[in-house]
Design an enzyme around this catalytic site. Structure first.
Site, short mmCIF file in Angstrom:
data_model
loop_
_atom_site.label_atom_id
_atom_site.label_comp_id
_atom_site.label_asym_id
_atom_site.label_seq_id
_atom_site.Cartn_x
_atom_site.Cartn_y
_atom_site.Cartn_z
N HIS A 193 6.17 37.70 7.61
CA HIS A 193 4.87 37.99 8.18
C HIS A 193 3.94 36.79 8.00
O HIS A 193 4.25 35.87 7.23
CB HIS A 193 4.24 39.26 7.54
CG HIS A 193 3.97 39.14 6.07
ND1 HIS A 193 4.74 39.71 5.10
CD2 HIS A 193 2.98 38.49 5.40
CE1 HIS A 193 4.27 39.42 3.91
NE2 HIS A 193 3.19 38.69 4.06
P1 TYD Z 1 5.58 44.08 1.73
O1 TYD Z 1 4.49 43.57 2.62
O2 TYD Z 1 6.78 44.70 2.38
O3 TYD Z 1 6.08 42.93 0.74
P2 TYD Z 1 6.63 41.43 1.07
O4 TYD Z 1 5.44 40.59 1.40
O5 TYD Z 1 7.29 41.00 -0.21
O6 TYD Z 1 7.60 41.52 2.21
O7 TYD Z 1 4.94 45.13 0.71
C1 TYD Z 1 5.73 46.09 0.03
C2 TYD Z 1 4.90 47.35 -0.17
O8 TYD Z 1 3.83 47.12 -1.06
C3 TYD Z 1 4.31 47.88 1.12
O9 TYD Z 1 4.48 49.29 1.12
C4 TYD Z 1 2.83 47.54 1.02
C5 TYD Z 1 2.59 47.53 -0.48
N1 TYD Z 1 1.54 46.61 -0.94
C6 TYD Z 1 0.38 47.12 -1.49
O10 TYD Z 1 0.17 48.35 -1.57
N2 TYD Z 1 -0.56 46.25 -1.96
C7 TYD Z 1 -0.39 44.90 -1.89
O11 TYD Z 1 -1.28 44.15 -2.33
C8 TYD Z 1 0.81 44.38 -1.28
C9 TYD Z 1 1.03 42.90 -1.16
C10 TYD Z 1 1.75 45.28 -0.82
#
Ligand code: TYD
Length: 135
Positions: free
Chosen positions: A49
């Site tokens: 992303h």
């Molecule tokens: P995700 O965006 O999939 O992680 P990565 O960037 O490692 O691919 O996030 C994983 C989960 O955590 C998703 O359900 C959203 C949640 N999340 C939060 O609740 N707060 C946060 O600050 C972040 C970064 C993620």
């Protein structure tokens, strides 16, 4: 590319090591949120992303991992393997995180609270926004 490597001051003495990180000082924004990623399974790639406005600094405080940054024109790979090295990732940079060592802990300092509307999770949409200069 909208990125920069940052070296944090490390205070090492006979008792051990202390690394100091301060918002606005050696992090170029006010830190609104901190999270960390750990226990990443072997072979897993995370991220995929970009953010419309958010800036982040990634620090691998234990173990190691690799970060691939892509601004739509160029791609750069970074090995994060030191707790006093940070990778500043600005807005509109596509990222992947992978090759986490079993003991890796990736600490992330963010300029904004968590907002799903700030994410671009579709690579084609990301490239389109870059070309059109929407942001
Ligand atoms: P995700 O965006 O999939 O992680 P990565 O960037 O490692 O691919 O996030 C994983 C989960 O955590 C998703 O359900 C959203 C949640 N999340 C939060 O609740 N707060 C946060 O600050 C972040 C970064 C993620």
């Amino acid at each position: 590319m909208n990125m920069q490597l940052i070296d944090f001051p490390s205070f090492i003495d006979e008792r051990g090591s202390l690394v100091a990180i301060e918002g606005i000082q050696n992090i170029p924004f006010e830190i609104k949120r901190v999270y960390y990623i750990r226990d990443v399974k072997q072979g897993v790639r995370r991220g995929f992303h970009a953010h419309k406005e958010l800036c982040q600094v990634l620090i691998c405080v234990n173990g190691s991992c690799k970060i691939l940054l892509d601004d739509g024109n160029a791609k750069h790979e970074f090995l994060l393997d030191s707790s006093n090295k940070g990778l500043l990732v600005g807005k509109m940079v596509w990222r992947q995180m992978y090759d986490f060592s079993p003991d890796a802990v990736l600490l992330v300092l963010a300029s904004e609270h968590h907002e799903e509307q700030d994410y671009i999770r579709d690579y084609e949409e990301f490239l389109k926004m870059k070309i059109e200069g929407t942001i």
